[in-house]
Every structure is written in C-alpha cells, then in structure tokens.
Design a protein around this motif. Structure first.
Motif, PDB file in Angstrom:
ATOM      1  N   ARG A  63     -26.428 -36.044  38.509  1.00 40.65           N
ATOM      2  CA  ARG A  63     -25.263 -36.820  38.931  1.00 40.65           C
ATOM      3  C   ARG A  63     -25.519 -38.314  38.776  1.00 40.65           C
TER       4      ARG A  63
ATOM      5  N   HIS B 144     -25.261 -39.921  35.158  1.00 36.61           N
ATOM      6  CA  HIS B 144     -23.938 -40.305  34.661  1.00 36.61           C
ATOM      7  C   HIS B 144     -23.632 -41.774  34.929  1.00 36.61           C
TER       8      HIS B 144
ATOM      9  N   TYR C 261     -19.254 -22.921  32.893  1.00 37.18           N
ATOM     10  CA  TYR C 261     -18.667 -24.265  32.808  1.00 37.18           C
ATOM     11  C   TYR C 261     -19.277 -25.180  33.868  1.00 37.18           C
ATOM     12  N   HIS C 262     -19.444 -24.656  35.093  1.00 34.13           N
ATOM     13  CA  HIS C 262     -20.032 -25.455  36.165  1.00 34.13           C
ATOM     14  C   HIS C 262     -21.486 -25.792  35.856  1.00 34.13           C
TER      15      HIS C 262
ATOM     16  N   THR D  86     -22.757 -26.163  32.901  1.00 30.26           N
ATOM     17  CA  THR D  86     -22.719 -27.183  31.842  1.00 30.26           C
ATOM     18  C   THR D  86     -22.564 -28.572  32.439  1.00 30.26           C
ATOM     19  N   ARG D  87     -21.690 -28.683  33.429  1.00 30.95           N
ATOM     20  CA  ARG D  87     -21.489 -29.985  34.073  1.00 30.95           C
ATOM     21  C   ARG D  87     -22.724 -30.402  34.866  1.00 30.95           C
TER      22      ARG D  87
ATOM     23  N   ALA E  98     -25.288 -31.748  32.562  1.00 30.66           N
ATOM     24  CA  ALA E  98     -24.782 -32.840  31.725  1.00 30.66           C
ATOM     25  C   ALA E  98     -24.902 -32.521  30.240  1.00 30.66           C
TER      26      ALA E  98
ATOM     27  N   ASP F  63     -23.246 -31.184  26.515  1.00 31.59           N
ATOM     28  CA  ASP F  63     -22.021 -31.549  25.818  1.00 31.59           C
ATOM     29  C   ASP F  63     -21.051 -30.385  25.640  1.00 31.59           C
TER      30      ASP F  63
ATOM     31  N   VAL G  35     -22.277 -37.095  25.924  1.00 32.00           N
ATOM     32  CA  VAL G  35     -21.855 -37.444  27.282  1.00 32.00           C
ATOM     33  C   VAL G  35     -22.771 -38.486  27.916  1.00 32.00           C
TER      34      VAL G  35
END
Length: 363
Positions: A242, A245, A284-285, A287-288, A291, A293, A337
């Motif tokens: 986190r 980013h 999907y979670h 992947t986030r 971080a 792409d 990203v």
C-alpha cells in the motif's frame, strides 16, 4: 583529507583538448562524439577516421594506474563544467534513446555510465564537496537508480549488475559526505529517502537516517521511506505494498531491485496464512494487494508455486501450503502501475535529473 591541498581543475570543456586529439588520432571516439559526415583521410589507402566534435566529446573514464597522470589541472574539469556534463549526458544523450532497440539502448547506457564514472573521478581527484559536489552526484544517482529498470533486458556483456550496484553505493557514500559538510541542500531529504529505499531493511542505513536533523527526518519523503522499511522488517506485506503506491517514479526505481523478492515473500506468507481447502481468495483482490499489472501475472505466480487457480464467474486462488513449490522470485520485469504510470508526461531524462533542475540551454 585536507581539501586545501587538492588540485584545482582548469578545463572548461566536457573533454580536455589533449584527450580529444589523442582519441581522434587513435580512432577511439564513440559514435556520440563525432561530427556528422566528416572524416579525415590519412595513409596511402585513404582510410578515414572520424573527426571529434568538441561540443559532443566527453572525457572517458581511466583506471588509476602507474604512469597515468590523473591530477593535471588542465585535464580536470571545473565543478560548473562537471554539472554541465551531467546535464548533457542525461538531457541530450539519454533523451535520444530508443528503448525498443536494445542495440541503441546498450550503446547509450555504456556511454553514459562510463562518462559519469569519469565525472566522479574528476570530483574525487579535486576533493569537491558541498553544494557543487552534491549537484553532480544527485544527477549521476538519478541515472544510476533509473537505469536498472530501463536496461533490465540487456545481456550481461552490456549491463553488469554488480558493477552498477557498486557505483550506486559509492555515489551515495560520496553524496552523504557532501551533506555532512553543512549548508542548504534542496534535495537532501529526497536522496536520504532514496538511500533508504535502495538499502531496504539495512539497519545501519536506518540508524544513520534517524540521526539526521529533525527537519530532514520529518520530510514526507523520508517518513514514507522509513515506514516502508518498518513494514519490510515486520513482514507486513499488505502495508508495504500500500505504501509503495505513494512513491514517485524515481523512488519506485530505487525500490525496484527489491520488488520481485518482496512479492515472493508476500505471496508465500499469504499461502501459509490462508491455507485451507475451504478458502477461496479472489484473484483480482490478490492482484491489487501485490500491485501487479494484470490478474494473468498473478495467476502465473500462483501456479508456479503449486497453487490452484479456479475460474468461473469470478476467479479465485486455492491456497495450500502443502503444495507450495520453492521457486526463485521472478526476474525483474516491466512495471506499469508502480513505475511507469508515476512518470506521467515527464521524460526519463527529466525524472533522472529532477524536473526542477533541468537546464534548457546547455550550449
């Protein structure tokens, strides 16, 4: 060392005239240093040699050795000339690179890397410190921190990671010495944070940072880098990614060398934490959290480690620690990203030199 006894450079050109003549006569000019479509013709066979362009020729790095004089004042560039040289290498040479052409990229990298070593050599011989030395080293470090990301696909013959890392550490060491001399340095907090990110988890680096003046420690760049180091040391991977980013492009490049290993540790930790046949973790979670792409990259990381990816209306990962394969972290790859999106409309040369430090007219 007593700086009062140091030799003072007198050369006002990027390359001393004597070296330029010697390399021209020996045919040792780089393609970035020659005049366009102009040749000298010598010998009975009419063989031609390129003519040096005095505005493009840059002093090359020479290893200190017996019989080689490195402290001749006429061969040493003044501090202002060294700053101009760094600006030229980044804003003129590097800005012309075609990143899709590995041959062009390799030529530009080897040229700029060598000439920046020569810049540091002139700096060291003259024992230049303070603001003049810091300005030169900050520009050099901008290139050295970004280059590993940009030249990641070059072969070992063109990019020696160990040699490059050595130059980064030596540059940082010299820059910290410049800061210790006192004075106002506009980018000190920024480069202290870059050192923390480059040396992630190094307790000596963290300790030295905590001994800095409070105004430097409290700068947002430094606070963010310290928080990232804390998350790394605590194995708090969710918090670490986190925080990543929030990094700008240059900071992300400084951290880039740790990214693959951090992702590997984070994923292995999650496999152990969520290991259950009744647990489905959304791809999907994940992947986030890491971080990455795209979900396809995340799925590939999971399958490489023996985990099952279940497709359907939504795609999930079934984590089982008993199926975990011990694999090496993925090779450094393109990062949209965490790196490239942060660059925005700026060029890579502007990221390296710092947009506020660009000199638009180098002539």
């Amino acid at each position: 060392m007593d700086s009062s006894s140091a030799v003072v450079g007198l050369c006002l050109e990027m390359c001393p005239e004597r070296e330029r003549r010697d390399r021209e006569s020996q045919g040792r000019l780089h393609q970035f240093e020659i005049q366009n479509i102009q040749w000298t013709y010598k010998g009975r066979r009419g063989r031609g040699r390129p003519i040096a362009d005095s505005k493009k020729t840059v002093k090359e790095y020479r290893r200190p050795a017996a019989g080689k004089e490195l402290s001749n004042p006429t061969d040493l560039r003044t501090p202002a000339t060294l700053v101009k040289t760094v600006q030229y290498l980044l804003m003129e040479i590097w800005s012309s690179v075609n990143y899709k052409d590995l041959s062009s990229l390799a030529k530009a990298y080897t040229f700029v890397f060598d000439r920046l070593r020569a810049v540091r050599q002139d700096l060291i011989v003259q024992r230049i410190r303070g603001q003049a030395g810091a300005l030169v080293l900050e520009g050099s470090l901008g290139f050295l921190l970004c280059a590993p990301y940009l030249v990641r696909d070059l072969p070992l013959a063109d990019y020696d990671e160990v040699l490059h890392s050595t130059q980064v550490r030596e540059c940082f060491a010299e820059l910290i010495e410049c800061y210790k001399g006192g004075g106002r340095f506009c980018r000190q907090a920024e480069f202290q944070s870059l050192l923390l990110l480059y040396d992630l988890g190094n307790l000596d680096t963290i300790r030295r940072c905590l001994q800095l003046p409070s105004e430097v420690q409290q700068w947002p760049h430094v606070c963010l880098a310290i928080d990232i180091n804390k998350a790394h040391l605590e194995n708090n991977w969710v918090r670490l990614f986190r925080l990543l980013h929030q990094l700008n492009c240059l900071q992300a490049c400084a951290f880039y060398r740790h990214l693959s290993r951090s992702r590997n540790k984070a994923l292995c930790t999650m496999i152990h934490a969520y290991s259950s046949r009744n647990c489905r973790f959304p791809l999907y979670h994940l992947t986030r959290l890491l971080a990455l792409d795209s979900p396809s990259l995340t799925a590939n990381m999971c399958t490489q480690r023996g985990q099952t990816v279940i497709s359907g209306e939504q795609t999930y990962v079934l984590f089982l620690k008993t199926a975990l394969n011990d694999v090496e972290p993925e090779l450094p790859n393109r990062e949209i990203v965490l790196v490239e999106q942060k660059k925005g409309k700026a060029s890579w040369s502007e990221v390296m030199i710092g947009q506020d430090n660009v000199i638009t007219n180098l002539t």
